[in-house]
Scaffold this motif. Structure first.
Motif, PDB file in Angstrom:
ATOM      1  N   PRO A 194      -3.785  -0.659   7.841  1.00 42.21           N
ATOM      2  CA  PRO A 194      -3.321  -0.023   6.606  1.00 42.21           C
ATOM      3  C   PRO A 194      -3.699   1.449   6.477  1.00 42.21           C
ATOM      4  CG  PRO A 194      -4.158  -2.216   6.136  1.00 42.21           C
ATOM      5  CD  PRO A 194      -4.455  -1.949   7.582  1.00 42.21           C
ATOM      6  N   ILE A 195      -4.890   1.829   6.930  1.00 41.40           N
ATOM      7  CA  ILE A 195      -5.288   3.241   6.831  1.00 41.40           C
ATOM      8  C   ILE A 195      -4.409   4.088   7.740  1.00 41.40           C
ATOM      9  CG2 ILE A 195      -7.169   4.896   7.133  1.00 41.40           C
ATOM     10  CD1 ILE A 195      -9.150   2.667   6.578  1.00 41.40           C
ATOM     11  N   GLU A 196      -4.103   3.570   8.932  1.00 43.34           N
ATOM     12  CA  GLU A 196      -3.205   4.301   9.828  1.00 43.34           C
ATOM     13  C   GLU A 196      -1.817   4.442   9.213  1.00 43.34           C
ATOM     14  OE1 GLU A 196      -1.250   4.191  14.334  1.00 43.34           O
ATOM     15  OE2 GLU A 196      -2.637   2.594  13.725  1.00 43.34           O
ATOM     16  N   ILE A 197      -1.342   3.387   8.563  1.00 41.53           N
ATOM     17  CA  ILE A 197      -0.027   3.429   7.930  1.00 41.53           C
ATOM     18  C   ILE A 197       0.011   4.492   6.831  1.00 41.53           C
ATOM     19  CG2 ILE A 197       1.489   2.136   6.368  1.00 41.53           C
ATOM     20  CD1 ILE A 197       1.971   1.403   9.223  1.00 41.53           C
TER      21      ILE A 197
ATOM     22  N   LEU B  63      -1.979   7.146   6.523  1.00 41.59           N
ATOM     23  CA  LEU B  63      -2.096   8.460   7.144  1.00 41.59           C
ATOM     24  C   LEU B  63      -0.786   8.872   7.796  1.00 41.59           C
ATOM     25  CD1 LEU B  63      -3.802  10.874   7.908  1.00 41.59           C
ATOM     26  CD2 LEU B  63      -4.701   9.575   9.858  1.00 41.59           C
ATOM     27  N   SER B  64      -0.135   7.937   8.469  1.00 38.20           N
ATOM     28  CA  SER B  64       1.168   8.216   9.086  1.00 38.20           C
ATOM     29  C   SER B  64       2.199   8.585   8.029  1.00 38.20           C
ATOM     30  CB  SER B  64       1.660   7.001   9.876  1.00 38.20           C
ATOM     31  OG  SER B  64       0.785   6.696  10.934  1.00 38.20           O
ATOM     32  N   GLY B  65       2.121   7.907   6.875  1.00 36.23           N
ATOM     33  CA  GLY B  65       3.033   8.205   5.782  1.00 36.23           C
ATOM     34  C   GLY B  65       2.869   9.623   5.271  1.00 36.23           C
ATOM     35  N   VAL B  66       1.633  10.073   5.141  1.00 36.90           N
ATOM     36  CA  VAL B  66       1.359  11.440   4.677  1.00 36.90           C
ATOM     37  C   VAL B  66       1.887  12.455   5.691  1.00 36.90           C
ATOM     38  CG1 VAL B  66      -0.471  13.105   4.176  1.00 36.90           C
ATOM     39  CG2 VAL B  66      -0.641  10.768   3.300  1.00 36.90           C
ATOM     40  N   ILE B  67       1.654  12.191   6.974  1.00 38.53           N
ATOM     41  CA  ILE B  67       2.150  13.092   8.023  1.00 38.53           C
ATOM     42  C   ILE B  67       3.671  13.163   7.983  1.00 38.53           C
ATOM     43  CG2 ILE B  67       2.354  13.402  10.527  1.00 38.53           C
ATOM     44  CD1 ILE B  67      -0.460  12.110  10.747  1.00 38.53           C
ATOM     45  N   LYS B  68       4.312  12.024   7.807  1.00 38.43           N
ATOM     46  CA  LYS B  68       5.772  11.989   7.759  1.00 38.43           C
ATOM     47  C   LYS B  68       6.305  12.797   6.585  1.00 38.43           C
ATOM     48  CE  LYS B  68       7.440   7.918   8.256  1.00 38.43           C
ATOM     49  NZ  LYS B  68       7.801   6.536   7.862  1.00 38.43           N
ATOM     50  N   LEU B  69       5.674  12.666   5.420  1.00 36.65           N
ATOM     51  CA  LEU B  69       6.100  13.427   4.247  1.00 36.65           C
ATOM     52  C   LEU B  69       5.999  14.928   4.525  1.00 36.65           C
ATOM     53  CD1 LEU B  69       4.480  11.490   1.246  1.00 36.65           C
ATOM     54  CD2 LEU B  69       6.760  11.217   2.219  1.00 36.65           C
ATOM     55  N   ALA B  70       4.913  15.339   5.172  1.00 39.87           N
ATOM     56  CA  ALA B  70       4.712  16.753   5.467  1.00 39.87           C
ATOM     57  C   ALA B  70       5.771  17.272   6.440  1.00 39.87           C
ATOM     58  CB  ALA B  70       3.311  16.973   6.053  1.00 39.87           C
TER      59      ALA B  70
ATOM     60  N   LEU C 170       0.818  -1.204   0.000  1.00 43.89           N
ATOM     61  CA  LEU C 170       0.000   0.000   0.000  1.00 43.89           C
ATOM     62  C   LEU C 170       0.857   1.261   0.000  1.00 43.89           C
ATOM     63  CD1 LEU C 170      -2.913  -0.889   2.442  1.00 43.89           C
ATOM     64  CD2 LEU C 170      -3.063  -0.474  -0.012  1.00 43.89           C
ATOM     65  N   LEU C 171       1.927   1.264   0.789  1.00 47.01           N
ATOM     66  CA  LEU C 171       2.803   2.425   0.813  1.00 47.01           C
ATOM     67  C   LEU C 171       3.497   2.619  -0.526  1.00 47.01           C
ATOM     68  CD1 LEU C 171       4.487   2.274   4.343  1.00 47.01           C
ATOM     69  CD2 LEU C 171       2.913   4.010   3.497  1.00 47.01           C
ATOM     70  N   ARG C 172       3.867   1.492  -1.137  1.00 47.93           N
ATOM     71  CA  ARG C 172       4.583   1.571  -2.426  1.00 47.93           C
ATOM     72  C   ARG C 172       3.702   2.189  -3.498  1.00 47.93           C
ATOM     73  NH1 ARG C 172       6.353   2.352  -6.538  1.00 47.93           N
ATOM     74  NH2 ARG C 172       7.893   1.244  -7.817  1.00 47.93           N
ATOM     75  N   PHE C 173       2.420   1.810  -3.514  1.00 43.59           N
ATOM     76  CA  PHE C 173       1.534   2.282  -4.569  1.00 43.59           C
ATOM     77  C   PHE C 173       0.574   3.386  -4.117  1.00 43.59           C
ATOM     78  CE2 PHE C 173       2.736  -2.042  -5.820  1.00 43.59           C
ATOM     79  CZ  PHE C 173       3.221  -1.796  -7.107  1.00 43.59           C
ATOM     80  N   GLY C 174       0.405   3.536  -2.784  1.00 38.35           N
ATOM     81  CA  GLY C 174      -0.546   4.528  -2.279  1.00 38.35           C
ATOM     82  C   GLY C 174       0.026   5.912  -2.126  1.00 38.35           C
ATOM     83  N   LEU C 175       1.350   6.005  -1.950  1.00 33.86           N
ATOM     84  CA  LEU C 175       1.989   7.309  -1.835  1.00 33.86           C
ATOM     85  C   LEU C 175       2.899   7.514  -3.038  1.00 33.86           C
ATOM     86  CD1 LEU C 175       2.918   7.458   1.967  1.00 33.86           C
ATOM     87  CD2 LEU C 175       0.971   8.486   0.808  1.00 33.86           C
ATOM     88  N   PRO C 176       2.845   8.659  -3.658  1.00 33.26           N
ATOM     89  CA  PRO C 176       3.601   8.876  -4.896  1.00 33.26           C
ATOM     90  C   PRO C 176       5.102   8.987  -4.698  1.00 33.26           C
ATOM     91  CG  PRO C 176       2.533  10.906  -4.196  1.00 33.26           C
ATOM     92  CD  PRO C 176       2.028   9.818  -3.287  1.00 33.26           C
ATOM     93  N   VAL C 177       5.542   9.253  -3.483  1.00 34.50           N
ATOM     94  CA  VAL C 177       6.972   9.451  -3.223  1.00 34.50           C
ATOM     95  C   VAL C 177       7.287   9.002  -1.802  1.00 34.50           C
ATOM     96  CG1 VAL C 177       6.663  11.810  -2.379  1.00 34.50           C
ATOM     97  CG2 VAL C 177       8.857  11.151  -3.375  1.00 34.50           C
ATOM     98  N   SER C 178       8.521   8.601  -1.560  1.00 35.80           N
ATOM     99  CA  SER C 178       8.937   8.189  -0.225  1.00 35.80           C
ATOM    100  C   SER C 178       9.410   9.394   0.569  1.00 35.80           C
ATOM    101  CB  SER C 178      10.078   7.167  -0.326  1.00 35.80           C
ATOM    102  OG  SER C 178      11.268   7.792  -0.805  1.00 35.80           O
ATOM    103  N   ALA C 179       9.602   9.204   1.873  1.00 41.91           N
ATOM    104  CA  ALA C 179      10.101  10.291   2.715  1.00 41.91           C
ATOM    105  C   ALA C 179      11.493  10.720   2.274  1.00 41.91           C
ATOM    106  CB  ALA C 179      10.111   9.846   4.182  1.00 41.91           C
ATOM    107  N   VAL C 180      12.321   9.757   1.875  1.00 37.18           N
ATOM    108  CA  VAL C 180      13.660  10.092   1.396  1.00 37.18           C
ATOM    109  C   VAL C 180      13.568  10.868   0.087  1.00 37.18           C
ATOM    110  CG1 VAL C 180      15.867   9.158   0.584  1.00 37.18           C
ATOM    111  CG2 VAL C 180      14.739   8.127   2.550  1.00 37.18           C
ATOM    112  N   GLY C 181      12.625  10.484  -0.775  1.00 38.43           N
ATOM    113  CA  GLY C 181      12.423  11.216  -2.022  1.00 38.43           C
ATOM    114  C   GLY C 181      12.040  12.665  -1.769  1.00 38.43           C
TER     115      GLY C 181
END
Length: 276
Positions: free
Chosen positions: A139-142, A144-151, A57-68
């Motif tokens: 998965p939804i928490e993951i 959402l956490s990913g979006v917060i981390k990117l921000a 889900l993280l691989r396909f649900g978020l367009p970019v990684s935190a490192v990106g």
């Protein structure tokens, strides 16, 4: 240099994940802190299946990684750290600590806000506490956490190296501090001055509400001490305490399908405020 860091990130994280998982699982068998209430074969398949599902889900649900995001921010001069000219080593250390503080604040919010608690309570509904509990997130928490981390990474302008260090540390310490590990008391007292230990974090998984709402840290223990959320020991002791949530104690709730729909079920915490 930033591109080189980004290119090896996935291999570093995967290697550390597999190594720490194997190491903690081995020591859980050799020196367990508590007896299991449910066999590994009942819990582990669902908990580990969540890891695979969340990774996809993280691989396909978020367009970019935190490192990106960190690489892009550094190239574009975005974020707090790109405004000032500071030594790289200093920025890296401070960025890792601020990212950890952000995760602490997020964790507190997921306990305090009812709709976020519905997502997070699946993590707490595990009826045992071991290395796979540290991987058990909805998965939804993951996402959402990913979006917060990117921000947060973008706002800070955190260096790519700091983000990789933080990601590796967070993954490793989450498995370590959820480990069913028996550490010598003296070693635990020293370690918990610098890192969250299993005995410290286990308190957070108690069915007792005031204990559940304590010890939110994953990496360092300082935020809990500074913000008044630190609790040294469970009231009933580590052998006598009950792990999990009273409303999700049926063994069927350990199945993957039941875990995935858990946020959509109404449930009242029997020992405190109704967050359902």
């Amino acid at each position: 240099m930033p591109q080189a860091v980004a290119s090896i990130e996935v291999y570093v994280r995967l290697g550390m994940f597999l190594g720490v998982l194997a190491l903690v699982a081995m020591f859980e068998s050799l020196a367990p802190r508590r007896s299991r209430s449910v066999p590994r074969g009942t819990r582990w398949p669902s908990n580990l299946a969540l890891v695979a599902l969340n990774s996809v889900l993280l691989r396909f649900g978020l367009p970019v990684s935190a490192v990106g995001v960190a690489v892009t921010a550094e190239a574009g001069g975005w974020g707090l750290f790109n405004v000032f000219s500071l030594p790289g080593w200093f920025v890296t250390i401070v960025a890792v600590l601020l990212l950890d503080l952000a995760i602490y604040a997020q964790h507190v919010a997921f306990h305090a806000v009812p709709v976020l608690w519905r997502l997070h309570r699946m993590h707490h509904a595990d009826t045992d506490f071991d290395v796979t509990t540290g991987l058990r997130f909805h998965p939804i928490e993951i996402l959402l956490s990913g979006v917060i981390k990117l921000a947060v990474v973008a706002a800070l302008g955190a260096p790519p190296l700091a983000v990789v260090i933080f990601e590796v540390l967070l993954n490793a310490t989450a498995m370590f501090n959820h480990g069913n590990l028996r550490l010598p008391p003296g070693l635990d007292r020293v370690l918990r001055l610098f890192v969250v230990t299993p005995d410290m974090h286990r308190v957070h998984h108690s069915v007792v509400r005031v204990e559940t709402d304590s010890n939110f840290g994953f990496n360092v223990p300082w935020w809990d001490r500074w913000f008044g959320t630190y609790r040294a020991q469970p009231e009933s002791g580590h052998q006598g305490m009950t792990i999990g949530l009273d409303e999700f104690r049926d063994a069927r709730e350990l199945r993957l399908d039941r875990m995935l729909v858990q946020p959509f079920k109404s449930a009242t915490r029997q020992f405190g405020l109704d967050r359902a």
